[in-house]
Design a protein around this motif. Sequence first.
Motif, PDB file in Angstrom:
ATOM      1  N   LYS A 204       5.819  88.177  61.154  1.00  0.00           N
ATOM      2  CA  LYS A 204       7.167  88.549  60.733  1.00  0.00           C
ATOM      3  C   LYS A 204       7.583  89.848  61.439  1.00  0.00           C
ATOM      4  O   LYS A 204       7.468  90.938  60.892  1.00  0.00           O
ATOM      5  N   LEU A 206      10.138  91.159  65.250  1.00  0.00           N
ATOM      6  CA  LEU A 206      11.162  90.711  66.186  1.00  0.00           C
ATOM      7  C   LEU A 206      10.601  89.683  67.162  1.00  0.00           C
ATOM      8  O   LEU A 206      11.249  88.669  67.447  1.00  0.00           O
ATOM      9  N   THR A 209      10.372  86.414  65.362  1.00  0.00           N
ATOM     10  CA  THR A 209      11.668  85.762  65.173  1.00  0.00           C
ATOM     11  C   THR A 209      12.070  84.993  66.419  1.00  0.00           C
ATOM     12  O   THR A 209      12.531  83.845  66.361  1.00  0.00           O
ATOM     13  N   ARG A 210      11.892  85.635  67.574  1.00  0.00           N
ATOM     14  CA  ARG A 210      12.227  84.960  68.834  1.00  0.00           C
ATOM     15  C   ARG A 210      11.290  83.790  69.086  1.00  0.00           C
ATOM     16  O   ARG A 210      11.701  82.726  69.565  1.00  0.00           O
ATOM     17  N   THR A 212       9.760  81.935  66.908  1.00  0.00           N
ATOM     18  CA  THR A 212      10.055  80.821  66.000  1.00  0.00           C
ATOM     19  C   THR A 212      11.141  79.923  66.574  1.00  0.00           C
ATOM     20  O   THR A 212      11.004  78.690  66.625  1.00  0.00           O
ATOM     21  N   THR A 231       4.575  82.043  58.454  1.00  0.00           N
ATOM     22  CA  THR A 231       4.754  83.417  58.926  1.00  0.00           C
ATOM     23  C   THR A 231       3.981  84.376  58.030  1.00  0.00           C
ATOM     24  O   THR A 231       3.608  84.040  56.902  1.00  0.00           O
TER      25      THR A 231
END
Length: 402
Positions: A204, A206, A209-210, A212, A231
């Motif tokens: 979890k 940045l 996030t990308r 995922t 996550t």
Amino acid sequence: MVESGMMPKMAETVAERQGYASSRRRMLRGLGTLALGGLLAACQVVPKTQGPPPPPPENPDAIEPGLPTDTDRHRVALLVPETGTNADVGTAIANATTLALLDTKADKLRITTYDTALGAAEAARQAVADGNKLILGPLLSEDVKAVAPIARAAKVPILSFSNDTGVAGNGVFIMGFVPGQSIERVVAYARSKGQQRFGALIPKNLYGTRATGAFRDAVSKAGGTLVAIETYDRSATALSGAARRLANAGDMDAVLIADVGGNAIRAVPVIRSTGDKQILGTELWNTDASLGGSAAMRGAWFASVSDGLYGQLATKYRSRYGKAPYRLASLGYDSVLLTVRIARDWKPGTRFPVNRLMAADGFGGIDGIFRFDNRGIAQRALEVSQVGAGGFRVVDPAPTKW
């Protein structure tokens, strides 16, 4: 080279004062295809604090405030952190640009380094005021955001070392290693080898996030089935719990771990506790020698830029600077190779021909071939490697042409 007493801090990185007239360095083996030969070595350090030799009296306007006027060299700014938290990375990139200048015998470039740790916006303003027509860097995406409007107003393009696709475009080109490309490559390779059902373990943050979004797109594009994504916060307990949930989420042929090698080593035994699965990784594993020492990681695949030429750069770097470079140093080296190639048809004192960055055949360098898409993001040719007891073995080489 670094000097003190300036805001922003600056140093000429054209080359060193001594030793290079009698000792010409060849380019790294394999870069001959870049056709960089024929450039003469005529390099020297010009410390900003001392200034250049005074001009002849009959030409009193030959020196401007700041840097001396150049009529036969291209003025290029390098914006990297030379102090503060990221100083070591910034210095490694700066050192690599010096090596590239020496290796290419590039007497047509004058590269001046500006310390972004003292303020990225101020560094950009000074770089523009000094007449630089191209900016290499910055490293951090937040610095790119600060620099971009200043450079854009002056019509100076940016070749950033960031991998944040969100800052690309409108005069900003990013050279960093974008995680989505690595994920797409390794998922496509796994799918070609028969893996159909995919899961992922993603932190979890940045990067996660990308990763995922990239993983979802990659599985869909490859024609696979997405079973589950788990996550976790960056703690040992959270990692183990997420790995356990993923192991029990259903039948999977392959699992992507979008994290550093150490966390992958801890998670894989848990993930495989409910059945064998092909383990996949990202470019984060590229320089992690600990992976080969873990029996659980043997046979795992990951995609990254090729390390063949980088190994030669690292050897040369250690010989000159007495320590190993950061992996991102190759971005500094390749940014100079790109600039040298374009400089052959670029008239000094004029605007950088930004349209040349969109060359269909792209560019080559330490990290292999790459080209910029219409958003200004470097699309890279990646290889797939397999983790083994003795290290990494390439199982699917990177393409050598587009």
